[in-house]
Motif scaffolding. Sequence first.
Motif, mmCIF file in Angstrom:
data_model
loop_
_atom_site.group_PDB
_atom_site.id
_atom_site.type_symbol
_atom_site.label_atom_id
_atom_site.label_comp_id
_atom_site.label_asym_id
_atom_site.label_seq_id
_atom_site.Cartn_x
_atom_site.Cartn_y
_atom_site.Cartn_z
ATOM 1 N N GLU A 38 0.872 -1.181 0.000
ATOM 2 C CA GLU A 38 0.000 0.000 0.000
ATOM 3 C C GLU A 38 0.904 1.224 0.000
ATOM 4 N N TRP A 41 -1.324 7.042 -2.479
ATOM 5 C CA TRP A 41 -2.481 7.459 -3.278
ATOM 6 C C TRP A 41 -2.044 7.694 -4.712
ATOM 7 N N LYS A 50 -6.769 5.194 -3.271
ATOM 8 C CA LYS A 50 -5.810 4.496 -2.411
ATOM 9 C C LYS A 50 -5.314 3.294 -3.199
ATOM 10 N N GLN A 70 -4.560 11.325 0.782
ATOM 11 C CA GLN A 70 -5.511 11.765 -0.239
ATOM 12 C C GLN A 70 -5.450 13.270 -0.463
#
Length: 83
Positions: A38, A41, A50, A70
């Motif tokens: 991860e 963004w 995401k 974000q």
Amino acid sequence: ASASPATTPAPSATAKVPPASCAPQKCAGTGSCDAYFEPGWLWTGAACVKFSASGCGLTGPDCGKLADDQATCVAAHAHCKGK
């Protein structure tokens, strides 16, 4: 009476973010490993999402350029709306 020491204001959450390219960012998982990433963004060309991927690693010219949150992504691409 003593004067209070000078303080430097904290950076604003609305601080100027340099404009980024309006082209969709390119980043993808690679390999057949079970790792999960991860990195941040990603700009799709229309919106910030995401980003997550699985694999052995990440590949693409923009993997190291994804926004941490974000708000930063949106600010960097605000000039792209309606283009």
